[in-house]
Motif scaffolding. Structure first.
Motif, short mmCIF file in Angstrom:
data_model
loop_
_atom_site.label_atom_id
_atom_site.label_comp_id
_atom_site.label_asym_id
_atom_site.label_seq_id
_atom_site.Cartn_x
_atom_site.Cartn_y
_atom_site.Cartn_z
N THR A 42 0.83 -1.20 0.00
CA THR A 42 0.00 0.00 0.00
C THR A 42 0.87 1.26 0.00
O THR A 42 2.06 1.19 -0.27
CB THR A 42 -0.96 -0.02 1.22
OG1 THR A 42 -1.83 1.10 1.14
CG2 THR A 42 -0.20 0.01 2.53
N GLU A 43 0.25 2.40 0.31
CA GLU A 43 0.95 3.68 0.32
C GLU A 43 0.74 4.36 1.66
O GLU A 43 -0.25 4.10 2.35
CB GLU A 43 0.44 4.60 -0.79
CG GLU A 43 0.56 4.01 -2.18
CD GLU A 43 -0.22 4.85 -3.19
OE1 GLU A 43 0.00 6.08 -3.23
OE2 GLU A 43 -1.05 4.28 -3.91
N ALA A 44 1.67 5.25 2.01
CA ALA A 44 1.55 5.99 3.27
C ALA A 44 2.02 7.42 3.06
O ALA A 44 2.81 7.71 2.17
CB ALA A 44 2.39 5.32 4.36
N ILE A 45 1.48 8.31 3.89
CA ILE A 45 1.90 9.71 3.90
C ILE A 45 2.38 10.04 5.31
O ILE A 45 1.70 9.74 6.30
CB ILE A 45 0.74 10.64 3.50
CG1 ILE A 45 0.36 10.39 2.03
CG2 ILE A 45 1.13 12.11 3.69
CD1 ILE A 45 -0.86 11.16 1.58
N ILE A 46 3.55 10.65 5.40
CA ILE A 46 4.13 11.00 6.69
C ILE A 46 3.59 12.35 7.14
O ILE A 46 3.53 13.31 6.37
CB ILE A 46 5.66 11.06 6.59
CG1 ILE A 46 6.22 9.66 6.30
CG2 ILE A 46 6.27 11.61 7.88
CD1 ILE A 46 7.70 9.62 6.04
#
Length: 430
Positions: A57-61
Motif C-alpha cells: 500500500t501507500e503511506a503519507i508522513i
C-alpha cells in the motif's frame, strides 16, 4: 597384382575404416552418458527463506512542523545545516532585504499608531488615579465607621458598611490592573518599534528558532495540508497522490515575501496515515496494536502503533504513531510500504521441481541411499520462478488432504530433483 586382389584389399580397408569410425562414435556416446544421467538427476537443496504475509500500500508522513516564512523579499544566509537539531533561540537564517522597505515602514507606522492610542489611554488612567486616591480615603473612613459600629453593638450598620467596603476595594484593584496592562503593552510596542527601526536601517531580518527540533530546508508544500493537528480528522478520501515538487532553500537564494524559508520539526513523535483498499485485510488489527512496516523506501523494519482506524465502507486508513527512526524520514512525505501481517520461516524451491501426485503438491527427493522419495509440500506463496513452502512443525510434518495424521515434508538438507520426467518413487540412483 590382379584386379580382383585390388578390389578385395579396398573392401578390407573400407571395413577397417568403418570399424574405427564406429568405435569412435561408440566411445563418444559412452562418454556422454554420465552427463545425460547427471542432467536427469540434478538436485538442489531447499533455500531457507522468510515468507511474509503482507499488504502492499501507500503511506503519507505527517509531522509537527513549524514553518518560518519571509517577512520581506531578499537574499538568504543560512547558519545551520539541513538536518541539524537546534535549541530554542538558535539563529537559523538571515535575510538581507532588497532596497524596498515599504513593508517595514508600514509596519512601523502601525506600531506608532498603537503607541499613540495607548499613551493617550495611559494619560486618562493617570487622571483616574486621583479618583483612586479619593477611593483610598473613603476606604479608610469606612473602616473607621465599621469599628465604631461594632463598639456600639450596631452590627446591622457594620454589615452594610462591610458590603460598601468590598465594592470600593474592587474598584481600586481594577484601576491598578488596567494601569499594569497598559504599561506592559506600551513596553512591548516600544521594543518592537526599536526592532523595526533597526531593520529599516540595517535592511536585514534575523530568524531564530521558537522551538527545539530538527531544521529542514526542504519545503514540499504539504506542511499545512498534512499537519499533525489534523491527524484525527483524516479519512480515506483525504488521501491524495503526493507530487514530488520539493523546493530546497540554499545559501544566497532570493526569497519572496511570505515564502517559506525553513521549518523546524518535532523529532520525538511522528505519524503515518496508511491507505487501506480493503478493510478486511486489516480485520485482525485494533487501535493500540503494534504494526510492522517494510518496503524499498523503508529502512529495515519499522515498528509503530495503531492510533486510529478510519473506514469508509470497505476502504479506509490507519494512523500509525512512531517514536523512533525519525532521522530516516524527516524529509520524506509519500512512501510505498508493506504492512507485514505475519512472517514465516520457510524454504524457497524452484517451481519446475514441483509435481502433483494424487492431487497433492510435492517434490522428489534423493535419500542418502540413492532411493527416490516423494515429499508433499505446503505452498505459502510463489512467483514466476520460485515457490515458497512451509517448513512444517518441529518434526518437519505438515497436514495434507486425505490424511488424518501429519506427514513428513521437505527438510533443510534434502536433495530435491529438478527434473521429474521419467522419475518414479522407489527408483535408485547414484
Amino acid at each position: 597384382m590382379s584386379q580382383e586382389e585390388r578390389k578385395r584389399k579396398r573392401k578390407i580397408k573400407k571395413r577397417w575404416r568403418f570399424f574405427w569410425i564406429s568405435l569412435i562414435f561408440i566411445f563418444l556416446f559412452f562418454r556422454s552418458v554420465p552427463s545425460l544421467f547427471a542432467t536427469a538427476f540434478k538436485t538442489v537443496l531447499p533455500d531457507k527463506y522468510i515468507i511474509e504475509d503482507k499488504i502492499e500500500t501507500e503511506a503519507i508522513i505527517i509531522r509537527r512542523e513549524s514553518l518560518y516564512k519571509a517577512d520581506g523579499e531578499g537574499t538568504i544566509e543560512i547558519y545551520v545545516d539541513h538536518g541539524d537539531r537546534v535549541a530554542v533561540g538558535t539563529k537559523v537564517a538571515k535575510i538581507t532585504l532588497l532596497d524596498d522597505t515599504s513593508t517595514l515602514k508600514q509596519e512601523l507606522e502601525e506600531i506608532e499608531n498603537k503607541i499613540e492610542v495607548l499613551t493617550k489611554t495611559k494619560l486618562d488612567s493617570e487622571g483616574i488615579k486621583k479618583d483612586e486616591e479619593k477611593l483610598k480615603e473613603n476606604i479608610g473612613n469606612i473602616i473607621g465607621d465599621i469599628q465604631t459600629s461594632i463598639n456600639q453593638n450596631d452590627y446591622e450598620r457594620a454589615e452594610i458598611l462591610k458590603d460598601k467596603l468590598s465594592m470600593y476595594d474592587g474598584k481600586q484593584k481594577d484601576i491598578g490592573r488596567d494601569d499594569t496592562l497598559i504599561s506592559q503593552s506600551l513596553e512591548n510596542l516600544n521594543e518592537k518599534r526599536d526592532k523595526v527601526k533597526k531593520q529599516i536601517i540595517s535592511n536585514t531580518e534575523n530568524y531564530f528558532s521558537k522551538e527545539s527540533g530538527i531544521v529542514s530546508f526542504k519545503i514540499d508544500g504539504y506542511e499545512e495540508i498534512y499537519s499533525i493537528s489534523h491527524k484525527d480528522d483524516y479519512k480515506y478520501s483525504d488521501f491524495k497522490e503526493i507530487v514530488n515538487n520539493q523546493r530546497i532553500v540554499s545559501n544566497n537564494d532570493t526569497i519572496k515575501t511570505d515564502e517559506p524559508v525553513f521549518k523546524i520539526i518535532d523529532n520525538f513523535q511522528w505519524y503515518m496515515i496508511v491507505k487501506i483498499e480493503n478493510m478486511k485485510d486489516i480485520s485482525s488489527y485494533e487501535e493500540g496494536d503494534p504494526i510492522l512496516l517494510t518496503g524499498e523506501e523503508v529502512e529495515g523494519e519499522l515498528k509503530g502503533y495503531i492510533e486510529r482506524i478510519s473506514d469508509e465502507k470497505d476502504k479506509g486508513l490507519i494512523v500509525v504513531r512512531f517514536n523512533t527512526d525519525f532521522h530516516n524520514y524527516f524529509d520524506k512525505r509519500g512512501l510505498d510500504i508493506n504492512i507485514i501481517k505475519f512472517k514465516y520461516d520457510g524454504y524457497r524451491i524452484p517451481k519446475k521441481a514441483i509435481l502433483e501426485k494424487d492431487e497433492i503438491n510435492g517434490v522428489y527427493i534423493k535419500e542418502i541411499s540413492g532411493i527416490i522419495r516423494f515429499r508433499p509440500i505446503e505452498i505459502l506463496d510463489e512467483d514466476d520462478e520460485f515457490a515458497y513452502i512451509s517448513k512444517g512443525d518441529n518434526n518437519y510434518n505438515i497436514n495434507i488432504k486425505g490424511s488424518d495424521t501429519p506427514v513428513r515434508t521437505v527438510r533443510e538438507f534434502d536433495e530435491i530433483l529438478l527434473n521429474t520426467i521419467s522419475i518414479k518413487e522407489g527408483m535408485i540412483i547414484n
